[in-house]
Structure formats: structure tokens, C-alpha cells
Design a protein around this motif. Sequence first.
Motif, short mmCIF file in Angstrom:
data_model
loop_
_atom_site.label_atom_id
_atom_site.label_comp_id
_atom_site.label_asym_id
_atom_site.label_seq_id
_atom_site.Cartn_x
_atom_site.Cartn_y
_atom_site.Cartn_z
N HIS A 131 91.72 -38.95 96.05
CA HIS A 131 90.82 -38.05 96.86
C HIS A 131 89.54 -39.31 95.96
CE1 HIS A 131 87.79 -34.94 97.70
NE2 HIS A 131 86.68 -35.79 96.82
N THR A 190 86.20 -38.62 101.00
CA THR A 190 85.27 -37.29 100.96
C THR A 190 84.58 -37.39 102.21
OG1 THR A 190 83.39 -36.28 99.84
CG2 THR A 190 83.65 -38.63 99.94
N ARG A 237 95.34 -30.28 92.25
CA ARG A 237 94.47 -31.33 92.02
C ARG A 237 93.69 -31.41 90.79
NH1 ARG A 237 89.27 -32.17 96.12
NH2 ARG A 237 88.27 -32.58 94.30
ZN ZN Z 1 84.94 -35.11 96.25
#
Ligand code: ZN
Length: 312
Positions: free
Chosen positions: A50, A86, A256
Motif C-alpha cells: 500500500h 492510496t 496489514r
Molecule cells: Zn494509506
Amino acid sequence: MAKTADKVIITCAVTGAIHTPTMSEHLPLTPAQIAEQAIAAAEAGAAILHLHARDPVDGRPSADPAVFAQFLEPIKAATDAVINITTGGSTKMTLAERLAPPLRFKPEMASLNMGSMNFSIHPVAEKIKHWKHDWERPYVEGTEDIIFRNTFRDIRHILKDLGEGCGTRFEFECYDVGHLYNLAHFVDAGLVRPPFFIQTIFGILGGIGPDPANVTFMRETANRLFGNDYHWSVLGAGRHQMPLLTHAALQGANVRVGLEDSLYLGRGQMATSNAAQVLKIRRILEELGYEVATPEDARQRLALKGIAHVAF
Ligand code: ZN
Ligand code: KMH
């Protein structure tokens, strides 16, 4: 019930937009540092990366596609990890700024924040005496008075332009119970199709707290709303990261980690890299008898379009 995680998908959120350079010398800031730490995190076992960008000069959050390009290409060349860009950017950016990088690079995945909210880290400012850069203190203190904007219209726009328009699928970031219902609204409207990847987030100031009972409640609510149509993942902010993820993994969650969410490896111990956090959660998972998912496992489970269809 969420689909059972036969193999656990580890997402690593490498730098984010919440922490600032003063808070950790290990936070990757330049494109080269972001690429290096992302590649090492993938080698350590992260199936999904991410990614946010930062200004290479002073480390402030950046939405410049040219900066993203400098790390997306080397990461893609060095790993087969799923790249997730993102759409949250930072709370200071406009929606158009936030969307410029994902619309340009059409990634396999992007984050999608499922509601407007307070999102603050201002208490941390009181503990810091000397800041490396002038922008950091007002940025951190200013989070006391910002709204992280994600209206229904914003979300619909992202689902249409990035989801339908680019074939990108989403990490649905849900910081509280209402966000699960917001997602259900878009499912009912036919704008989201399974399998959903739901990132339930605990411990952000402004979102639901990091109590184990809340993890169960979010999961049970998601089960009621989405049945078998979703894959569940858990993020615990700050010091709650590893204990909460361990607790959630035992309930069947994907996990995560990453310096976006916590700068620590353990109590009072700074994480020296993203890979160190990936290796730690991997070690815990494997000790508990779980297997870690590969990027290909993640692509299949989440019905992603494949690395050949991104625009970088
Ligand atoms: Zn983020
Ligand atoms: N750091 C997370 C709690 C986004 O990138 O869209 C928020 C986040 C937002 O990941």
C-alpha cells in the motif's frame, strides 16, 4: 461469514501520510527509500504493498504522479507484489489531487476510505521538542481541526472513475461500524461487486478503538452485511498493531502492517524497517500454524486484473 483465510494476506503500508520525518529516522521518504523498503517488505512476505508518496526534499506527503513514477517502476521491476495506490493521500489534499496518481497509473488495487471523519494525531505533537522540518509541527497539530473528507459522492466518483474506468479493485478502509453500512449502500446500488477486500481499522483517533471486542463486533457486522462475499483484513494503529493483528488472525483475518500504521516493532522498540514488521507478523502467523499468501494467491482471491494491465 468472511471467506476463510486459508493463507493469510499480508499487506504492508510503507510510508503513509500520518507520520512525519522527525518521528522516525527509519520512515522512508525519498522514492529510492520507498522503493527499497517496499521491495524488502515484499521479499519478507507482503503480498500487497500500500503506497503513498512524499516530497523527496522534505518528506511531506505528495500527490505528484511524477514522484510516484519514481518508485512504482522499480518496485514493479523487482517484485511481483500487488501494488495498491492510496486514494486517501493526506487529509490536506483535495480529492482531485488524491486521485491523480491512481487514475494515471491504473493499479490493480487502490485504497477507498468509506466515510468522512475526524482523523487526528495531534497529541503526538506535545511530545516532540525539536522538529526536523518547519512543515511538520503545524501539519501534526493541525490534524486536531481537519475533517478527512470522503462523502458518498466522493466515494461514488472513485468507484466509477477508478473502479469501472480503470479496472482497479479496492481495499475498503472501514474505521468504524457505520463505514461498513456505507459500503453496503454501494453494494446495494450495484457499484461494488464481490469479492470485497475490507480493511477494518482500529485505533485511529477519530475511529473505533482498538479493543478486541470491537474486532469481533466489526467482523460480526461485516458477516451480517456481506456474508461470504468479502475477505477480511485488520489494521491496528500504533502500539496496538502486533497484539491486535495476532488476535484477529486467530479469528480468520488477513493482516496489514507497515510504518504508515505504526513506527514500532514492539513495546518501546522502533521498527528499523517495514520488512522488520512483515517478518515479525509472518513469524507469529507461522508459529500459529498459518501460511502466508503469495501475490498470486492474493490476485486470485481478490479477483484482481493482473500486473499486465497497470499503466506503469
Ligand atoms: Zn494509506
Ligand atoms: N493510515 C491508514 C489508517 C489511505 O491511504 O487511503 C489510512 C489510509 C488511508 O491508509
